[in-house]
Design a protein around this motif. Structure first.
Motif, PDB file in Angstrom:
ATOM      1  N   ALA A 195     -36.668  13.546  -2.914  1.00 31.61           N
ATOM      2  CA  ALA A 195     -35.242  13.864  -2.897  1.00 31.61           C
ATOM      3  C   ALA A 195     -34.589  13.478  -1.573  1.00 31.61           C
ATOM      4  N   GLU A 196     -35.371  13.389  -0.510  1.00 30.23           N
ATOM      5  CA  GLU A 196     -34.810  13.050   0.793  1.00 30.23           C
ATOM      6  C   GLU A 196     -34.117  11.690   0.768  1.00 30.23           C
ATOM      7  N   GLY A 197     -34.646  10.745  -0.033  1.00 30.06           N
ATOM      8  CA  GLY A 197     -34.065   9.413  -0.096  1.00 30.06           C
ATOM      9  C   GLY A 197     -32.983   9.240  -1.144  1.00 30.06           C
ATOM     10  N   VAL A 198     -32.733  10.272  -1.945  1.00 28.35           N
ATOM     11  CA  VAL A 198     -31.734  10.192  -3.007  1.00 28.35           C
ATOM     12  C   VAL A 198     -30.331  10.293  -2.427  1.00 28.35           C
ATOM     13  N   LYS A 199     -29.414   9.511  -2.982  1.00 32.29           N
ATOM     14  CA  LYS A 199     -27.999   9.617  -2.637  1.00 32.29           C
ATOM     15  C   LYS A 199     -27.227  10.056  -3.877  1.00 32.29           C
ATOM     16  N   LEU A 200     -26.136  10.777  -3.663  1.00 28.96           N
ATOM     17  CA  LEU A 200     -25.273  11.224  -4.755  1.00 28.96           C
ATOM     18  C   LEU A 200     -23.913  10.544  -4.623  1.00 28.96           C
ATOM     19  N   LEU A 201     -23.361  10.119  -5.752  1.00 22.71           N
ATOM     20  CA  LEU A 201     -22.080   9.424  -5.703  1.00 22.71           C
ATOM     21  C   LEU A 201     -20.930  10.350  -5.322  1.00 22.71           C
ATOM     22  N   THR A 202     -21.199  11.645  -5.293  1.00 26.39           N
ATOM     23  CA  THR A 202     -20.196  12.564  -4.746  1.00 26.39           C
ATOM     24  C   THR A 202     -20.132  12.468  -3.231  1.00 26.39           C
ATOM     25  N   GLU A 203     -21.130  11.809  -2.628  1.00 23.99           N
ATOM     26  CA  GLU A 203     -21.214  11.732  -1.171  1.00 23.99           C
ATOM     27  C   GLU A 203     -21.104  10.306  -0.643  1.00 23.99           C
ATOM     28  N   VAL A 204     -21.380   9.316  -1.487  1.00 25.32           N
ATOM     29  CA  VAL A 204     -21.306   7.918  -1.046  1.00 25.32           C
ATOM     30  C   VAL A 204     -20.427   7.131  -2.001  1.00 25.32           C
ATOM     31  N   ASP A 205     -19.856   6.053  -1.502  1.00 22.74           N
ATOM     32  CA  ASP A 205     -19.043   5.159  -2.311  1.00 22.74           C
ATOM     33  C   ASP A 205     -19.883   4.555  -3.429  1.00 22.74           C
ATOM     34  N   ARG A 206     -19.294   4.404  -4.621  1.00 18.51           N
ATOM     35  CA  ARG A 206     -20.048   3.887  -5.770  1.00 18.51           C
ATOM     36  C   ARG A 206     -20.614   2.497  -5.486  1.00 18.51           C
ATOM     37  N   ALA A 207     -19.832   1.627  -4.877  1.00 16.66           N
ATOM     38  CA  ALA A 207     -20.319   0.275  -4.590  1.00 16.66           C
ATOM     39  C   ALA A 207     -21.503   0.317  -3.643  1.00 16.66           C
ATOM     40  N   ALA A 208     -21.450   1.191  -2.635  1.00 19.39           N
ATOM     41  CA  ALA A 208     -22.568   1.319  -1.705  1.00 19.39           C
ATOM     42  C   ALA A 208     -23.786   1.911  -2.401  1.00 19.39           C
ATOM     43  N   GLY A 209     -23.537   2.875  -3.294  1.00 18.62           N
ATOM     44  CA  GLY A 209     -24.642   3.456  -4.046  1.00 18.62           C
ATOM     45  C   GLY A 209     -25.320   2.443  -4.948  1.00 18.62           C
ATOM     46  N   TRP A 210     -24.513   1.599  -5.607  1.00 14.42           N
ATOM     47  CA  TRP A 210     -25.077   0.558  -6.475  1.00 14.42           C
ATOM     48  C   TRP A 210     -25.866  -0.452  -5.649  1.00 14.42           C
ATOM     49  N   GLU A 211     -25.348  -0.842  -4.505  1.00 10.39           N
ATOM     50  CA  GLU A 211     -26.071  -1.787  -3.651  1.00 10.39           C
ATOM     51  C   GLU A 211     -27.425  -1.215  -3.247  1.00 10.39           C
ATOM     52  N   ARG A 212     -27.453   0.056  -2.908  1.00  9.80           N
ATOM     53  CA  ARG A 212     -28.712   0.696  -2.524  1.00  9.80           C
ATOM     54  C   ARG A 212     -29.677   0.744  -3.694  1.00  9.80           C
ATOM     55  N   LEU A 213     -29.176   1.053  -4.883  1.00 10.39           N
ATOM     56  CA  LEU A 213     -30.034   1.091  -6.066  1.00 10.39           C
ATOM     57  C   LEU A 213     -30.611  -0.290  -6.358  1.00 10.39           C
ATOM     58  N   VAL A 214     -29.774  -1.312  -6.271  1.00  7.96           N
ATOM     59  CA  VAL A 214     -30.249  -2.676  -6.525  1.00  7.96           C
ATOM     60  C   VAL A 214     -31.311  -3.061  -5.504  1.00  7.96           C
ATOM     61  N   TYR A 215     -31.075  -2.723  -4.242  1.00  7.68           N
ATOM     62  CA  TYR A 215     -32.081  -3.056  -3.238  1.00  7.68           C
ATOM     63  C   TYR A 215     -33.401  -2.347  -3.537  1.00  7.68           C
ATOM     64  N   CYS A 216     -33.351  -1.034  -3.754  1.00  6.68           N
ATOM     65  CA  CYS A 216     -34.589  -0.271  -3.950  1.00  6.68           C
ATOM     66  C   CYS A 216     -35.295  -0.664  -5.242  1.00  6.68           C
ATOM     67  N   LEU A 217     -34.553  -0.723  -6.342  1.00  4.67           N
ATOM     68  CA  LEU A 217     -35.170  -0.946  -7.650  1.00  4.67           C
ATOM     69  C   LEU A 217     -35.499  -2.410  -7.896  1.00  4.67           C
ATOM     70  N   VAL A 218     -34.575  -3.307  -7.603  1.00  6.74           N
ATOM     71  CA  VAL A 218     -34.769  -4.715  -7.956  1.00  6.74           C
ATOM     72  C   VAL A 218     -35.482  -5.474  -6.838  1.00  6.74           C
ATOM     73  N   VAL A 219     -34.948  -5.406  -5.616  1.00 10.06           N
ATOM     74  CA  VAL A 219     -35.502  -6.219  -4.532  1.00 10.06           C
ATOM     75  C   VAL A 219     -36.819  -5.643  -4.025  1.00 10.06           C
ATOM     76  N   ASN A 220     -36.822  -4.362  -3.704  1.00 12.47           N
ATOM     77  CA  ASN A 220     -38.008  -3.750  -3.108  1.00 12.47           C
ATOM     78  C   ASN A 220     -39.103  -3.473  -4.129  1.00 12.47           C
ATOM     79  N   HIS A 221     -38.739  -3.353  -5.407  1.00 17.22           N
ATOM     80  CA  HIS A 221     -39.684  -2.919  -6.429  1.00 17.22           C
ATOM     81  C   HIS A 221     -39.991  -4.043  -7.428  1.00 17.22           C
ATOM     82  N   LEU A 222     -39.015  -4.361  -8.275  1.00 11.11           N
ATOM     83  CA  LEU A 222     -39.280  -5.310  -9.352  1.00 11.11           C
ATOM     84  C   LEU A 222     -39.589  -6.706  -8.832  1.00 11.11           C
ATOM     85  N   LEU A 223     -38.897  -7.141  -7.797  1.00  9.99           N
ATOM     86  CA  LEU A 223     -39.146  -8.470  -7.245  1.00  9.99           C
ATOM     87  C   LEU A 223     -40.575  -8.583  -6.725  1.00  9.99           C
TER      88      LEU A 223
END
Length: 506
Positions: free
Chosen positions: A408-436
Motif C-alpha cells: 500500500a505504501e506505493g499505491v496512489k489515489l486519484l483523490t490525491e494525484v492528477d489523473r494524467a499523472a496517475g495513469w503515467e505512473r500506472l503505465v510505467y509500473c505495469l507496462v514498462v517495469n513489468h510487462l515489457l
C-alpha cells in the motif's frame, strides 16, 4: 556473455567457483548499469549493431546482447578496449559529469558497492541451500535485481558481514528480535494485533518485533530508551523468518504473515524507512485498495497492509507493518511466485519448459492486467504493479490462474494525484517495469514469439479512455534512475523519458 552466464544455476545454491566469482559479479553488475546508460544517455550508431555514442564525452561504446547487455568495450587508440567494472563506472561517471554538468561522488561508490555485494552474494550462495518452496526461491533469486538501476544491489557501503545474514539473495533465515515498548509509548493504527502472537510482553508493555539489522543500525538512537525502561529486550522469536525480495519485508511462515520494517539503508533510490507521512495515510490507502479488490470480478487478491505498531519516541526507526499472508488468498492447489523472479529465473520457474508460451502469456496477461486497470478506472486506485509487487499463482500445469498485488505504501489515489499523472505512473509500473521486462524474457527464451499482439488485445478489451492513446502513442514513459540518482533528485520524484512503444507497432 550470453543469458545463461547471467542467470542463477538451475538448482541448489550458486555453483560459481571462486576463480570466476569476480567475472560473474562484473557481468551481473554491468548489465543493469549498461541498461540505464543505453536507455537514458547513449545514442545508437546507425548501421552498427551494439555500438552507441556517448554524447557528453564523444566516445563510442560497444556491447553484446540487448535485454542484459554485456561485454562493454570502448573505442580508444584505434581499437576496442574491454572494460572491467571499475573502468565502466569511471566511463559512466565521466559521461554523466559532461552530460549533466554536475559532479557526483556518491553514486560511483554505490555502483562499486553494488558490484561487491553481488560478489559476496555469489560466494554466500555457493555455501547456502536454496529453499525447497518454489515461492521462496522466486523471492530470493534476484542477483541482478532491478534491471534498469545503476546500483541495484548496493547495501549502504558497509562490510558484507553486517548485511549478509539478512540478505534474501543469500537464502538468509533468521529470528526476529523481540522488544517490549512501555504501553504509554506505543503508537499504532489499523489492526497490528497479529504481532501479539509472536511472543509475550510483561505487564505494562506491548510486544514489538524488530528486524535485527535495523536494530543494529538504530542502536545509538535507542540507548536512552533502553536505559530508562521505555524499551526492553525480550529475546527473539522461537522460529526463523525469511526475507523477501524487498529485503526489509520478511515472511513468517509459522504465522502466515508478512512483516515490513524500517531499514536505514539506501536500496536502489531510497532510504528504506517506513516514513511517518506514509504510515499516517496507510489505513486510508489500504482501505481504498481493499474496497476496489472486493468489487473486482475474478480471483485477483490484495495482500492487505492491516496496520502498524511503533514507539512514539522512535516512530520511524522501530515501525513494523503487518501484511496479510498467502494462505487465505491463494487459490487452492495454486503455487505463487514473484513476477520479478520469472524475469530473473529460478529453479522450478513456470517459464522453464513451456510447451505453449503464447498460451501461457495470454493467461498471464488475463490475470495481471484487468485488476490493475479496473482498480484505476472504477475506484481511482493506482497500483504500483511493478515486478516486485506482483505475485502470480500457477496451477499444476504451470498456467497462471491468479494475480496477487501488495504494498500500500506505493499505491496512489486519484483523490490525491492528477489523473494524467496517475495513469503515467500506472503505465510505467505495469507496462514498462513489468510487462515489457517479462515480454523480453519470454521472447529471449522463445525467439519465434511476438509477445505484443497479445498485450494489445488484452488492453483493448478494457473501456478506458486512456487505452486508445496508449496503443497508438509513439513512446512509453521510462523512469530515469541513472540521471535521477546522479542529479540527487528525491527517489519519489519520478522523471520519465520517452521509450519506443512496442504496443504501437501493430
Amino acid at each position: 556473455m550470453d543469458r545463461v552466464d547471467l542467470m542463477p544455476p538451475p538448482a541448489g545454491g550458486d555453483s560459481a567457483a571462486p576463480h570466476d566469482v569476480a567475472a560473474r559479479a562484473d557481468a551481473y553488475a554491468a548489465a543493469p548499469l549498461l541498461n540505464c546508460l543505453l536507455r537514458e544517455v547513449a545514442r545508437p550508431v546507425a548501421g552498427r549493431e551494439g555500438v552507441h555514442r556517448l554524447p557528453g564525452c564523444g566516445k563510442l561504446l560497444r556491447v553484446r546482447g540487448s535485454r542484459r547487455p554485456a561485454a562493454p568495450e570502448v573505442y580508444t587508440d584505434g581499437g576496442w578496449h574491454r572494460l572491467d567494472h571499475p573502468e565502466l563506472v569511471k566511463l559512466v561517471s565521466e559521461e554523466l559529469r559532461r552530460h549533466t554538468g554536475l559532479p557526483n561522488h556518491e553514486l560511483p561508490a554505490e555502483m562499486a558497492d553494488s558490484r561487491d555485494a553481488v560478489a559476496a552474494l555469489l560466494t554466500a550462495r555457493a555455501r547456502a541451500s536454496a529453499p525447497t518452496d518454489p515461492y521462496a526461491r522466486s523471492e530470493q533469486c534476484l542477483i541482478t535485481g532491478h534491471p534498469h538501476h545503476p546500483a541495484p544491489k548496493a547495501r549502504g557501503g558497509g562490510p558484507a558481514a553486517g548485511w549478509l545474514p539478512y540478505a534474501p539473495e543469500a537464502h538468509a533465515r533468521f529470528p526476529l528480535a523481540l522488544l517490549g515498548v512501555r504501553e504509554d509509548c506505543v503508537v499504532e493504527e489499523g489492526d497490528p494485533s497479529a504481532l501479539d502472537v509472536l511472543g509475550e510482553a510483561p505487564p505494562g508493555y506491548r510486544l514489538l518485533p524488530a528486524h535485527p539489522w535495523q536494530l543494529e543500525l538504530a542502536g545509538a538512537a535507542l540507548t536512552a530508551a533502553f536505559a530508562d525502561g521505555r524499551l526492553i529486550r525480550l529475546g527473539t522469536t522461537p522460529f526463523d523468518t525469511w526475507p523477501t525480495a524487498a529485503i526489509r519485508t520478511v515472511h513468517v511462515p509459522e504465522r502466515d504473515l508478512f512483516l515490513k520494517f524500517s531499514l536505514d539503508v539506501r536500496v536502489t533510490n531510497d532510504i528504506r524507512r517506513l516514513w511517518r507521512h506514509d504510515l499516517l495515510k496507510l489505513t486510508r490507502t489500504d482501505t481504498a485498495v481493499r474496497t476496489a479488490f472486493a468489487a473486482l470480478d475474478g480471483p485477483a487478491a490484495w495482500l492487505s497492509d492491516r496496520g502498524y505498531r511503533t514507539a512514539g519516541f522512535a516512530f520511524e526507526e522501530l515501525a513494523v507493518l503487518v501484511r496479510d499472508g498467502l494462505r487465505d488468498h491463494v487459490l487452492p492447489g495454486a503455487t505463487p511466485c514473484l513476477a520479478a523472479g520469472l524475469v530473473e529465473g529460478f529453479a522450478g520457474s513456470p517459464l522453464d519448459g513451456l510447451a505453449d508460451p503464447a498460451a501461457w502469456w495470454e493467461a498471464y496477461l488475463a490475470r495481471v492486467v484487468p485488476p490493475a486497470l479496473a482498480a484505476f478506472a472504477d475506484h481511482g486506485v493506482v497500483l504500483e504493479a511493478h515486478l516486485q509487487n506482483c505475485l502470480v499463482a500457477c496451477d499444476d500445469d504451470g498456467m497462471p490462474v491468479q494475480a496477487l498485488f501488495r504494498d500500500a505504501e506505493g499505491v496512489k489515489l486519484l483523490t490525491e494525484v492528477d489523473r494524467a499523472a496517475g495513469w503515467e505512473r500506472l503505465v510505467y509500473c505495469l507496462v514498462v517495469n513489468h510487462l515489457l521486462e517479462l515480454a523480453d524474457a519470454l521472447a529471449e527464451r522463445h525467439p519465434g514469439l511476438d509477445p505484443w499482439p497479445a498485450v494489445r488485445r488484452e488492453l483493448a478489451r478494457h473501456d478506458l479512455p486512456e487505452v486508445a492513446g496508449l496503443l497508438t502513442a509513439p513512446a512509453l514513459p521510462a523512469k530515469t534512475n541513472l540521471l535521477l540518482r546522479w542529479t540527487g533528485a528525491d527517489g519519489a520524484d519520478a522523471r520519465y523519458l520517452p521509450l519506443p512503444n512496442p504496443l504501437a507497432a501493430g
